[in-house]
Design a protein around this motif. Structure first.
Motif, PDB file in Angstrom:
ATOM      1  N   ARG A   1      47.733  29.620  42.990  1.00  0.00           N
ATOM      2  CA  ARG A   1      48.708  30.433  42.248  1.00  0.00           C
ATOM      3  C   ARG A   1      48.721  31.852  42.790  1.00  0.00           C
ATOM      4  O   ARG A   1      47.785  32.287  43.467  1.00  0.00           O
ATOM      5  N   ALA A   2      49.805  32.566  42.522  1.00  0.00           N
ATOM      6  CA  ALA A   2      49.941  33.941  43.009  1.00  0.00           C
ATOM      7  C   ALA A   2      48.999  34.873  42.256  1.00  0.00           C
ATOM      8  O   ALA A   2      48.694  34.667  41.070  1.00  0.00           O
ATOM      9  N   HIS A   3      48.547  35.930  42.959  1.00  0.00           N
ATOM     10  CA  HIS A   3      47.622  36.904  42.382  1.00  0.00           C
ATOM     11  C   HIS A   3      48.111  38.315  42.668  1.00  0.00           C
ATOM     12  O   HIS A   3      48.310  38.692  43.827  1.00  0.00           O
ATOM     13  N   ALA A   4      48.274  39.104  41.616  1.00  0.00           N
ATOM     14  CA  ALA A   4      48.639  40.506  41.800  1.00  0.00           C
ATOM     15  C   ALA A   4      47.455  41.324  42.297  1.00  0.00           C
ATOM     16  O   ALA A   4      47.632  42.362  42.936  1.00  0.00           O
ATOM     17  N   ASP A   5      46.238  40.851  42.019  1.00  0.00           N
ATOM     18  CA  ASP A   5      45.012  41.559  42.428  1.00  0.00           C
ATOM     19  C   ASP A   5      44.441  40.949  43.695  1.00  0.00           C
ATOM     20  O   ASP A   5      43.217  40.784  43.832  1.00  0.00           O
TER      21      ASP A   5
END
Length: 261
Positions: free
Chosen positions: A148-152
């Motif tokens: 999944r995508a991660h902003a961090d």
């Protein structure tokens, strides 16, 4: 013995199961322009030629881990990484690692979606490396995709588990090559965390879109990791491109300031 005792060896131990074997769907691959698993075609030809150049470079230099990046988003780096890994896996053990944690698309393009652990879970210390692997049926290819995508993303990429994993790949199978799908070079500093673990970088640029100044800036983002070659995607300068995707005969060129490939 591992240099970091808290991170287990990547090699399968006695009694442990192999990574999951996955059969890819040909129609899904075609819809996402993944040609590397198919028969010879105009779309596939450039990737065979890039494969030949990369194998010659690896034989000459001993380089094993190659990051594929681009000047900016939308230049086609994931397309290049996936197809290049596919054609490499026809002749050499190959590991394809996705490290574009902010905008992961590799799993979707290959049809490897689902809730199975991803390399992001490994970097977070929540999964074993072997549990993030998908072995592709009929090819000597293992894929580690992002779940999944991660902003961090920078926090995960700064984990010592990343460098450890990539170094262990080379040590566990002396014949294997590793292709890394990285974030675009000039979007944030994610590539700064990845580049030191790579032996060299393949730079994807898009004619008519990639800024010349941006191409020069990429070298600064890579530190001491060399750009070993560049791939001109969707070339406008050749009157008769080989493929409908837009690769021309100038699909690959050597950087004058980098080791030849």
């Amino acid at each position: 013995m591992n240099a970091e005792p808290d991170i287990p060896s990547l090699r399968r131990r006695a009694g442990e199961q192999d990574a999951a074997l996955v059969a890819l769907d040909a129609s899904h691959l075609a819809a996402h322009r993944i040609f590397g698993f198919g028969q010879m075609s105009d779309q596939l030809y450039p990737f065979f030629m890039i494969r030949s150049a990369l194998l010659a470079h690896a034989e000459r230099t001993g380089h094993r881990v190659f990051a594929v990046t681009s000047v900016e988003a939308g230049n086609g780096k994931t397309h290049v990484a996936a197809n290049l890994a596919a054609v490499l896996s026809r002749v050499r053990p190959t590991v394809l690692v996705e490290l574009d944690l902010r905008r992961p698309t590799l799993g979707a393009r290959l049809g490897l979606c689902g809730e199975a652990p991803g390399i992001d879970d490994y970097l977070a210390g929540e999964a074993a490396w072997r549990d993030t692997a998908a072995r592709i049926e009929g090819f000597d290819l293992t894929v580690h995709r992002v779940r999944r995508a991660h902003a961090d993303a920078e926090q995960l990429l700064a984990s010592p588990r990343l460098t450890h994993a990539l170094k262990r790949l080379a040590g566990d199978d002396p014949a294997a090559l590793c292709i890394i799908d990285t974030p675009p070079a000039l979007i944030g500093d994610d590539l700064v965390h990845i580049a030191p673990a790579a032996d060299g970088v393949l730079l994807v640029a898009q004619e008519g879109r990639s800024r010349k100044s941006g191409v020069l800036e990429v070298s600064g983002a890579l530190g001491s990791t060399p750009i070993v070659g560049s791939i001109l995607n969707m070339s406008l300068s050749q009157p008769a491109p080989r493929s409908g995707y837009g690769y021309s005969e100038r699909y690959y060129r050597r950087r004058n300031d980098a080791p030849s490939i």
